[in-house]
Design a protein around this motif. Sequence first.
Motif, PDB file in Angstrom:
ATOM      1  N   GLY A 241       4.395  -2.692   9.727  1.00 55.98           N
ATOM      2  CA  GLY A 241       2.817  -2.398  10.442  1.00 55.98           C
ATOM      3  C   GLY A 241       1.729  -2.856   9.403  1.00 55.98           C
ATOM      4  O   GLY A 241       0.619  -2.795   9.814  1.00 55.98           O
ATOM      5  N   ILE A 242       2.159  -3.625   8.278  1.00 59.47           N
ATOM      6  CA  ILE A 242       0.876  -4.361   7.315  1.00 59.47           C
ATOM      7  C   ILE A 242       0.184  -5.357   8.113  1.00 59.47           C
ATOM      8  O   ILE A 242       1.149  -6.387   8.396  1.00 59.47           O
ATOM      9  N   ALA A 243      -0.782  -5.227   8.437  1.00 60.70           N
ATOM     10  CA  ALA A 243      -1.412  -6.375   9.030  1.00 60.70           C
ATOM     11  C   ALA A 243      -2.748  -6.930   8.273  1.00 60.70           C
ATOM     12  O   ALA A 243      -3.257  -7.991   8.375  1.00 60.70           O
ATOM     13  N   THR A 244      -3.556  -5.960   7.553  1.00 63.59           N
ATOM     14  CA  THR A 244      -4.857  -6.182   6.828  1.00 63.59           C
ATOM     15  C   THR A 244      -4.702  -5.909   5.405  1.00 63.59           C
ATOM     16  O   THR A 244      -3.901  -5.178   4.900  1.00 63.59           O
ATOM     17  N   PRO A 245      -5.787  -6.289   4.556  1.00 68.08           N
ATOM     18  CA  PRO A 245      -5.720  -5.892   3.399  1.00 68.08           C
ATOM     19  C   PRO A 245      -5.807  -4.419   2.950  1.00 68.08           C
ATOM     20  O   PRO A 245      -5.274  -3.766   2.157  1.00 68.08           O
ATOM     21  N   ALA A 246      -6.706  -3.713   3.878  1.00 67.99           N
ATOM     22  CA  ALA A 246      -6.833  -2.050   3.832  1.00 67.99           C
ATOM     23  C   ALA A 246      -5.311  -1.749   4.068  1.00 67.99           C
ATOM     24  O   ALA A 246      -5.223  -0.537   3.369  1.00 67.99           O
ATOM     25  N   ASP A 247      -4.533  -2.206   5.064  1.00 69.38           N
ATOM     26  CA  ASP A 247      -3.230  -1.509   5.091  1.00 69.38           C
ATOM     27  C   ASP A 247      -2.449  -1.645   3.793  1.00 69.38           C
ATOM     28  O   ASP A 247      -1.803  -0.774   3.357  1.00 69.38           O
ATOM     29  N   ALA A 248      -2.527  -2.908   3.268  1.00 69.41           N
ATOM     30  CA  ALA A 248      -1.733  -3.025   1.821  1.00 69.41           C
ATOM     31  C   ALA A 248      -2.192  -2.197   1.012  1.00 69.41           C
ATOM     32  O   ALA A 248      -1.236  -1.586   0.011  1.00 69.41           O
ATOM     33  N   VAL A 249      -3.684  -2.006   0.793  1.00 65.72           N
ATOM     34  CA  VAL A 249      -4.009  -0.902  -0.355  1.00 65.72           C
ATOM     35  C   VAL A 249      -3.477   0.545   0.142  1.00 65.72           C
ATOM     36  O   VAL A 249      -3.226   1.443  -0.803  1.00 65.72           O
ATOM     37  N   GLU A 250      -3.435   0.867   1.392  1.00 63.07           N
ATOM     38  CA  GLU A 250      -2.926   2.002   1.744  1.00 63.07           C
ATOM     39  C   GLU A 250      -1.255   2.262   1.162  1.00 63.07           C
ATOM     40  O   GLU A 250      -0.800   3.224   0.540  1.00 63.07           O
ATOM     41  N   PHE A 251      -0.532   1.104   1.272  1.00 61.74           N
ATOM     42  CA  PHE A 251       0.737   1.515   0.919  1.00 61.74           C
ATOM     43  C   PHE A 251       0.929   1.318  -0.676  1.00 61.74           C
ATOM     44  O   PHE A 251       1.764   2.076  -1.021  1.00 61.74           O
ATOM     45  N   LEU A 252      -0.015   0.680  -1.165  1.00 59.95           N
ATOM     46  CA  LEU A 252      -0.010   0.585  -2.945  1.00 59.95           C
ATOM     47  C   LEU A 252      -0.485   2.181  -3.425  1.00 59.95           C
ATOM     48  O   LEU A 252       0.323   2.486  -4.252  1.00 59.95           O
ATOM     49  N   MET A 253      -1.439   2.418  -2.758  1.00 67.16           N
ATOM     50  CA  MET A 253      -1.794   3.861  -3.102  1.00 67.16           C
ATOM     51  C   MET A 253      -0.769   4.983  -2.946  1.00 67.16           C
ATOM     52  O   MET A 253      -0.638   5.984  -3.633  1.00 67.16           O
ATOM     53  N   ALA A 254       0.045   4.755  -1.791  1.00 61.86           N
ATOM     54  CA  ALA A 254       1.090   5.482  -1.547  1.00 61.86           C
ATOM     55  C   ALA A 254       2.208   5.606  -2.267  1.00 61.86           C
ATOM     56  O   ALA A 254       3.261   6.176  -2.178  1.00 61.86           O
ATOM     57  N   GLY A 255       2.168   4.595  -3.379  1.00 60.83           N
ATOM     58  CA  GLY A 255       3.372   4.527  -4.100  1.00 60.83           C
ATOM     59  C   GLY A 255       4.040   3.191  -4.186  1.00 60.83           C
ATOM     60  O   GLY A 255       4.970   2.963  -5.107  1.00 60.83           O
ATOM     61  N   ALA A 256       3.612   2.179  -3.350  1.00 53.69           N
ATOM     62  CA  ALA A 256       4.364   0.960  -3.229  1.00 53.69           C
ATOM     63  C   ALA A 256       3.851   0.339  -4.468  1.00 53.69           C
ATOM     64  O   ALA A 256       2.715   0.046  -5.077  1.00 53.69           O
ATOM     65  N   SER A 257       4.723  -0.813  -4.967  1.00 50.31           N
ATOM     66  CA  SER A 257       4.250  -1.744  -5.961  1.00 50.31           C
ATOM     67  C   SER A 257       3.877  -2.878  -5.605  1.00 50.31           C
ATOM     68  O   SER A 257       3.420  -4.016  -6.211  1.00 50.31           O
ATOM     69  N   ALA A 258       4.674  -3.489  -4.275  1.00 49.37           N
ATOM     70  CA  ALA A 258       4.473  -4.777  -3.709  1.00 49.37           C
ATOM     71  C   ALA A 258       4.486  -4.303  -2.008  1.00 49.37           C
ATOM     72  O   ALA A 258       4.887  -3.165  -1.660  1.00 49.37           O
ATOM     73  N   VAL A 259       4.053  -5.464  -1.364  1.00 47.12           N
ATOM     74  CA  VAL A 259       3.996  -5.243   0.140  1.00 47.12           C
ATOM     75  C   VAL A 259       4.637  -6.416   0.734  1.00 47.12           C
ATOM     76  O   VAL A 259       4.680  -7.535   0.408  1.00 47.12           O
ATOM     77  N   GLN A 260       5.269  -6.211   2.046  1.00 50.02           N
ATOM     78  CA  GLN A 260       5.811  -7.022   2.809  1.00 50.02           C
ATOM     79  C   GLN A 260       4.942  -7.350   4.319  1.00 50.02           C
ATOM     80  O   GLN A 260       4.703  -6.213   4.834  1.00 50.02           O
ATOM     81  N   VAL A 261       4.781  -8.180   4.897  1.00 54.42           N
ATOM     82  CA  VAL A 261       3.867  -8.503   6.109  1.00 54.42           C
ATOM     83  C   VAL A 261       4.835  -9.306   6.989  1.00 54.42           C
ATOM     84  O   VAL A 261       5.674 -10.267   6.832  1.00 54.42           O
ATOM     85  N   GLY A 262       5.148  -8.404   8.145  1.00 56.86           N
ATOM     86  CA  GLY A 262       6.144  -9.068   9.270  1.00 56.86           C
ATOM     87  C   GLY A 262       5.625  -9.305  10.410  1.00 56.86           C
ATOM     88  O   GLY A 262       5.190 -10.617  10.800  1.00 56.86           O
ATOM     89  N   THR A 263       5.528  -8.355  11.328  1.00 56.22           N
ATOM     90  CA  THR A 263       5.118  -8.463  12.654  1.00 56.22           C
ATOM     91  C   THR A 263       3.690  -9.128  12.801  1.00 56.22           C
ATOM     92  O   THR A 263       3.363  -9.969  13.820  1.00 56.22           O
TER      93      THR A 263
END
Length: 302
Positions: A241-263
């Motif tokens: 469900g990552i669609a915006t930069p803020a979404d990516a920041v949330e995932f990083l702060m939740a412990g992710a080291s990188a993010v993937q964008v799909g839908t």
Amino acid sequence: VDLSVRIGGLALANPVMPASGTFGPELAQVFDLNRLGALVTKSVTPQYRQGNALPRLCETEAGVLNSIGIPGKGLDHFCTQAMAEWRRFTPPLVVSLSADTVAAFADAAARLAATPGVAAIEANISCPNLEEDGRAFAMHPESAAAAIAAMRAACALPLWAKLSPNTADIAAVARAVEEAGADAVVVANTILGLAIDIERMVPKLGAGMGGFSGPAFKPIALRLVWQCAQAVRIPVIGVGGIATPADAVEFLMAGASAVQVGTASFVSPTALPAVLDGLAAFCARRGFARVSDLTGLALPGR
Ligand code: RRO
């Protein structure tokens, strides 16, 4: 801002990459693919596969259901034909690999390791559409570990395990694949869902159930990342469900080291570079010298 990240021995120029199956070289017509931290292929299977019954995609009010069923020309075609096109790009190429058996996973991993230009394997042990009832290796710690251990023994490539949300205890699965030799976990694949055509009185997807993705899945995926980040020491790659930069920041702060964008790439083909640019802007605005400093900031005890 230093955007570089290390994912288990693999150095990436930035933490933004496509989610498997939502991306192909044709996106090069829309933006410069060489800006991405990595490229990730649609899952490759050992043999030719027809794919599932039509229709394979269904849009709902809250997200997308898919039951694609991994159609494809098989591993030999991938290594001898498709790779030629992928080699034109500079980011590390992560090949998503799916198979029906532990032995087939191991054989295919060895073949990929012998193929120039393959930087890492994303072991897709979580496809919800391989079996009618959505069974997958990643639903249980034991079957997930068996598949990863066999691939680990068969090749020395960086090995990412793509985990399933369709499981009772994803942290236990994450610990099992870490123990089995995975270099990172990708959290998570699509969650099984259903839509029904009430006039025809049948499921909207030809196969019945399908994997659900998109904005409504984001809080669930974020929770899964948060749980996995506390369960393992290897890096977590966040997706869902990552669609915006803020979404990516949330995932990083939740412990992710990188993010993937799909839908989101189907809604806007420039979602990937927009997430990358906005992530760099967030770091600059908030005074973070390194994007990697965001990882885990919102975890308990930090
Ligand atoms: O091809 C698919 O149906 C598919 C796969 Br392999 C997967 O891993 N996740 C998904 O939602 N669809």
